[in-house]
Design an enzyme around this catalytic site. Structure first.
Site, PDB file in Angstrom:
ATOM      1  N   PRO A  39      -1.565 -23.433  -6.573  1.00 35.72           N
ATOM      2  CA  PRO A  39      -0.332 -22.852  -7.113  1.00 35.72           C
ATOM      3  C   PRO A  39       0.334 -22.254  -5.791  1.00 35.72           C
ATOM      4  O   PRO A  39      -0.558 -21.406  -4.924  1.00 35.72           O
ATOM      5  CB  PRO A  39      -0.301 -21.763  -8.144  1.00 35.72           C
ATOM      6  CG  PRO A  39      -1.462 -22.003  -8.977  1.00 35.72           C
ATOM      7  CD  PRO A  39      -2.461 -22.661  -7.947  1.00 35.72           C
ATOM      8  N   LEU A  55      -0.869 -14.146  -6.502  1.00 35.38           N
ATOM      9  CA  LEU A  55      -0.615 -12.654  -6.503  1.00 35.38           C
ATOM     10  C   LEU A  55      -1.537 -12.056  -5.346  1.00 35.38           C
ATOM     11  O   LEU A  55      -2.823 -12.184  -5.731  1.00 35.38           O
ATOM     12  CB  LEU A  55      -0.995 -12.252  -7.823  1.00 35.38           C
ATOM     13  CG  LEU A  55      -1.307 -10.629  -7.943  1.00 35.38           C
ATOM     14  CD1 LEU A  55       0.315  -9.936  -7.940  1.00 35.38           C
ATOM     15  CD2 LEU A  55      -1.805 -10.174  -9.247  1.00 35.38           C
ATOM     16  N   ASP A  68      -5.219 -13.537  -5.440  1.00 35.35           N
ATOM     17  CA  ASP A  68      -5.694 -13.381  -3.971  1.00 35.35           C
ATOM     18  C   ASP A  68      -6.463 -12.119  -4.012  1.00 35.35           C
ATOM     19  O   ASP A  68      -6.042 -11.196  -4.273  1.00 35.35           O
ATOM     20  CB  ASP A  68      -4.768 -13.508  -3.040  1.00 35.35           C
ATOM     21  CG  ASP A  68      -5.503 -13.313  -1.466  1.00 35.35           C
ATOM     22  OD1 ASP A  68      -6.058 -14.367  -1.084  1.00 35.35           O
ATOM     23  OD2 ASP A  68      -5.458 -12.062  -1.043  1.00 35.35           O
ATOM     24  N   TYR A  83     -11.105  -5.139  -0.596  1.00 34.51           N
ATOM     25  CA  TYR A  83      -9.956  -4.352  -1.161  1.00 34.51           C
ATOM     26  C   TYR A  83     -10.508  -3.278  -2.383  1.00 34.51           C
ATOM     27  O   TYR A  83      -9.913  -2.601  -2.686  1.00 34.51           O
ATOM     28  CB  TYR A  83      -9.171  -5.521  -2.070  1.00 34.51           C
ATOM     29  CG  TYR A  83      -8.338  -6.421  -0.905  1.00 34.51           C
ATOM     30  CD1 TYR A  83      -8.218  -6.208   0.556  1.00 34.51           C
ATOM     31  CD2 TYR A  83      -7.698  -7.539  -1.336  1.00 34.51           C
ATOM     32  CE1 TYR A  83      -7.661  -7.122   1.085  1.00 34.51           C
ATOM     33  CE2 TYR A  83      -7.204  -8.361  -0.576  1.00 34.51           C
ATOM     34  CZ  TYR A  83      -7.199  -8.124   0.887  1.00 34.51           C
ATOM     35  OH  TYR A  83      -6.492  -9.083   1.648  1.00 34.51           O
ATOM     36  N   LYS A 131     -12.681 -13.529  -0.057  1.00 35.86           N
ATOM     37  CA  LYS A 131     -12.970 -13.382   1.449  1.00 35.86           C
ATOM     38  C   LYS A 131     -14.183 -12.480   1.618  1.00 35.86           C
ATOM     39  O   LYS A 131     -14.607 -11.389   1.052  1.00 35.86           O
ATOM     40  CB  LYS A 131     -11.903 -12.869   1.962  1.00 35.86           C
ATOM     41  CG  LYS A 131     -10.445 -13.250   1.556  1.00 35.86           C
ATOM     42  CD  LYS A 131      -9.027 -12.692   2.405  1.00 35.86           C
ATOM     43  CE  LYS A 131      -8.107 -13.236   1.440  1.00 35.86           C
ATOM     44  NZ  LYS A 131      -7.527 -12.050   0.737  1.00 35.86           N
ATOM     45  N   HIS A 152     -12.639 -13.649   6.145  1.00 44.70           N
ATOM     46  CA  HIS A 152     -11.523 -12.593   6.308  1.00 44.70           C
ATOM     47  C   HIS A 152     -10.993 -12.616   7.717  1.00 44.70           C
ATOM     48  O   HIS A 152      -9.644 -12.399   7.997  1.00 44.70           O
ATOM     49  CB  HIS A 152     -12.074 -11.447   5.610  1.00 44.70           C
ATOM     50  CG  HIS A 152     -10.786 -10.559   5.100  1.00 44.70           C
ATOM     51  ND1 HIS A 152     -10.669  -9.841   4.024  1.00 44.70           N
ATOM     52  CD2 HIS A 152      -9.429 -10.626   5.592  1.00 44.70           C
ATOM     53  CE1 HIS A 152      -9.725  -9.232   3.653  1.00 44.70           C
ATOM     54  NE2 HIS A 152      -8.737  -9.526   4.615  1.00 44.70           N
TER      55      HIS A 152
HETATM   56  N1  LIG Z   1      -6.348 -12.263   4.896  1.00 45.08           N
HETATM   57  C1  LIG Z   1      -5.736 -11.000   5.226  1.00 45.08           C
HETATM   58  O1  LIG Z   1      -5.967 -10.474   6.523  1.00 45.08           O
HETATM   59  C2  LIG Z   1      -4.640 -10.169   4.825  1.00 45.08           C
HETATM   60  C3  LIG Z   1      -3.963  -9.085   5.191  1.00 45.08           C
HETATM   61  C4  LIG Z   1      -2.706  -8.718   4.656  1.00 45.08           C
HETATM   62  C5  LIG Z   1      -2.551  -8.982   3.231  1.00 45.08           C
HETATM   63  N2  LIG Z   1      -3.235 -10.145   2.593  1.00 45.08           N
HETATM   64  C6  LIG Z   1      -2.865 -10.642   1.270  1.00 45.08           C
HETATM   65  O2  LIG Z   1      -1.769 -10.959   1.027  1.00 45.08           O
HETATM   66  C7  LIG Z   1      -0.995 -10.111   0.125  1.00 45.08           C
HETATM   67  C8  LIG Z   1       0.295  -9.662   0.111  1.00 45.08           C
HETATM   68  O3  LIG Z   1       0.462  -8.832   1.398  1.00 45.08           O
HETATM   69  P1  LIG Z   1       0.549  -7.313   1.428  1.00 45.08           P
HETATM   70  O4  LIG Z   1       0.047  -6.726   0.373  1.00 45.08           O
HETATM   71  O5  LIG Z   1       0.113  -6.853   2.913  1.00 45.08           O
HETATM   72  O6  LIG Z   1       2.182  -6.949   1.312  1.00 45.08           O
HETATM   73  P2  LIG Z   1       3.666  -7.745   0.533  1.00 45.08           P
HETATM   74  O7  LIG Z   1       3.137  -8.753  -0.568  1.00 45.08           O
HETATM   75  O8  LIG Z   1       4.273  -8.236   1.673  1.00 45.08           O
HETATM   76  O9  LIG Z   1       4.116  -6.286   0.246  1.00 45.08           O
HETATM   77  C9  LIG Z   1       3.792  -5.840  -0.710  1.00 45.08           C
HETATM   78  C10 LIG Z   1       4.655  -4.267  -1.149  1.00 45.08           C
HETATM   79  O10 LIG Z   1       6.012  -4.957  -1.490  1.00 45.08           O
HETATM   80  C11 LIG Z   1       6.380  -4.438  -2.668  1.00 45.08           C
HETATM   81  N3  LIG Z   1       6.965  -5.409  -3.360  1.00 45.08           N
HETATM   82  C12 LIG Z   1       6.435  -6.407  -4.252  1.00 45.08           C
HETATM   83  N4  LIG Z   1       7.333  -7.312  -4.968  1.00 45.08           N
HETATM   84  C13 LIG Z   1       8.681  -6.636  -4.589  1.00 45.08           C
HETATM   85  C14 LIG Z   1       9.911  -7.259  -5.061  1.00 45.08           C
HETATM   86  N5  LIG Z   1      10.333  -8.148  -5.761  1.00 45.08           N
HETATM   87  N6  LIG Z   1      10.888  -6.190  -4.434  1.00 45.08           N
HETATM   88  C15 LIG Z   1      10.922  -5.101  -3.585  1.00 45.08           C
HETATM   89  N7  LIG Z   1       9.348  -4.720  -3.321  1.00 45.08           N
HETATM   90  C16 LIG Z   1       8.235  -5.379  -3.758  1.00 45.08           C
HETATM   91  C17 LIG Z   1       5.132  -3.909  -3.481  1.00 45.08           C
HETATM   92  O11 LIG Z   1       5.333  -2.862  -4.154  1.00 45.08           O
HETATM   93  P3  LIG Z   1       4.782  -2.707  -5.797  1.00 45.08           P
HETATM   94  O12 LIG Z   1       3.400  -3.234  -5.999  1.00 45.08           O
HETATM   95  O13 LIG Z   1       5.226  -1.042  -6.068  1.00 45.08           O
HETATM   96  O14 LIG Z   1       5.857  -3.669  -6.319  1.00 45.08           O
HETATM   97  C18 LIG Z   1       4.251  -3.408  -2.104  1.00 45.08           C
HETATM   98  O15 LIG Z   1       4.825  -2.056  -1.819  1.00 45.08           O
HETATM   99  C19 LIG Z   1      -2.215  -8.761   0.138  1.00 45.08           C
HETATM  100  O16 LIG Z   1      -1.889  -8.224  -1.269  1.00 45.08           O
HETATM  101  C20 LIG Z   1      -3.197  -9.585   0.189  1.00 45.08           C
HETATM  102  O17 LIG Z   1      -3.841 -10.183  -0.999  1.00 45.08           O
HETATM  103  C21 LIG Z   1      -4.274 -10.798   3.342  1.00 45.08           C
END
Ligand SMILES: NC(=O)c1ccc[n+]([C@@H]2O[C@H](COP(=O)([O-])OP(=O)(O)OC[C@H]3O[C@@H](n4cnc5c(N)ncnc54)[C@H](OP(=O)(O)O)[C@@H]3O)[C@@H](O)[C@H]2O)c1
Length: 314
Positions: free
Chosen positions: A13, A17, A43, A48, A77, A110
């Site tokens: 998909p 999440l 994800d 984490y 990862k 990762h």
């Molecule tokens: N491979 C890697 O190295 C790596 C690095 C970074 C991230 N990731 C993955 O990517 C995912 C997403 O990236 P991220 O967690 O860095 O950040 P993101 O998804 O860009 O942002 C998360 C933030 O946005 C808020 N949010 C979510 N939906 C919203 C909406 N509709 N309106 C306003 N605010 C909203 C969340 O708060 P609430 O929870 O309060 O809604 C949280 O504070 C991670 O969780 C992880 O699984 C992977």
């Protein structure tokens, strides 16, 4: 929901999440709410620190008959401290045990960064260079994991074109996914093109600007995606929220995207981005925002005396 197709016909998909920074005590409920509302792609990552709670939530959902294992796409990862060949399979087995699963759909390296086993680096001594632990050493064990049936697909994360080229030239099973930071401020068009030409699916992380990172990971003058004027204008014209525009832009671009939320309303809102259809004109406006800006800049791996000052090769 749009799905992205793998070479063997498996479908992932396009909207999943994210679970980084989803706190203990919250993450299980978030995963349950997400899946009950229609998410089918989660994800995860060992680092984490929340895979055990996710595992309990998944087990309950299976038991309650809400969803079957085969209807879900679960990614995890390999953490940086388990790149050496003797640790890869055990790290994956630990993740499977925590998630209470028999197999993953996708397992990723990762980061192209190696630590000594069991260490949270404090100094350059705690790192291993990619000369000491070449990516192909780790990758060979990732390939073995596929053969053992522990994961259906394997890929990488935070890999540059240079590192992908090197891996493609050596791998027996080609990497099928590269998970990287992607959003309008960091569009990475060259990488998107390279991935397309090499049948690598890109998954975009931090699509909303990762606003809940710790203060230590943030720069003082970070630009805001969610409050950007152009994004807001496009959102208003389409009757969507800015978050939905940011997610829809990635889906229409042909990449997967994994926004994180633990809030029930925002989880629902993010999945409903699938209903937000951007016009060519909208996309052109958003494409004009590129500024090669990273929220996750890998500076935390750049410790004086180690070899990780240029993780992204740029
Ligand atoms: N491979 C890697 O190295 C790596 C690095 C970074 C991230 N990731 C993955 O990517 C995912 C997403 O990236 P991220 O967690 O860095 O950040 P993101 O998804 O860009 O942002 C998360 C933030 O946005 C808020 N949010 C979510 N939906 C919203 C909406 N509709 N309106 C306003 N605010 C909203 C969340 O708060 P609430 O929870 O309060 O809604 C949280 O504070 C991670 O969780 C992880 O699984 C992977």
């Amino acid at each position: 929901m749009k799905q992205l197709k793998f070479n063997n016909g498996d479908l992932m998909p396009a909207i999943g999440l994210g679970t980084w920074k989803s706190n203990p005590g919250e993450v299980g409920q978030a995963v349950k709410t997400a899946i009950i509302n229609g998410y089918r792609h989660i994800d995860c990552a060992a680092v984490y620190g929340n895979e055990t709670e996710i595992g309990v939530a998944l087990a309950e959902l299976f038991q309650e008959g809400v969803v079957k294992r085969e209807d879900l796409w679960i990614t995890s990862k390999l953490w940086n401290d388990s790149h050496q060949s003797q640790y890869v399979i055990d790290a994956l087995k630990k993740t499977l045990s925590d998630l209470q699963l028999e197999y993953l759909d996708l397992y990723l390296i990762h980061w192209p960064v190696a630590f000594k086993h069991g260490v949270q680096p404090q100094s350059s001594e705690d790192f291993l260079s990619l000369e000491e632990v070449p990516i192909i050493e780790t990758w060979t064990k990732m390939e073995e994991a596929v053969k053992l049936g522990l994961t259906k697909h394997i890929g990488v994360s935070n890999f540059s074109i240079k590192k992908l080229k090197d891996l493609l030239s050596k791998a027996t099973i080609k990497p099928e996914v590269n998970q990287v930071e992607l959003h309008p401020f960091l569009q990475q068009n060259e990488l998107v093109q390279f991935a397309k030409e090499n049948q690598i699916i890109l998954t975009g992380y931090s699509p909303l600007g990762s606003g809940d990172r710790s203060v230590g990971m943030k720069k003082a003058d970070e630009p805001s995606l969610l409050n950007n004027e152009v994004i807001a204008e496009v959102a208003k014209a389409n009757g969507c929220t800015t978050a939905q525009v940011l997610i829809a832009w990635q889906v229409q671009r042909g990449t997967a995207v994994i926004p994180k939320s633990t809030n029930a309303d925002r989880l629902k809102q993010n999945l409903e981005s699938a209903l937000c259809r951007l016009s060519e004109e909208d996309i052109k406006k958003i494409n004009g925002l590129d500024r090669h800006y990273r929220y996750v800049d890998a500076k935390f791996f750049d410790v004086s005396g180690n070899t990780y000052s240029n993780v992204y090769d740029e």
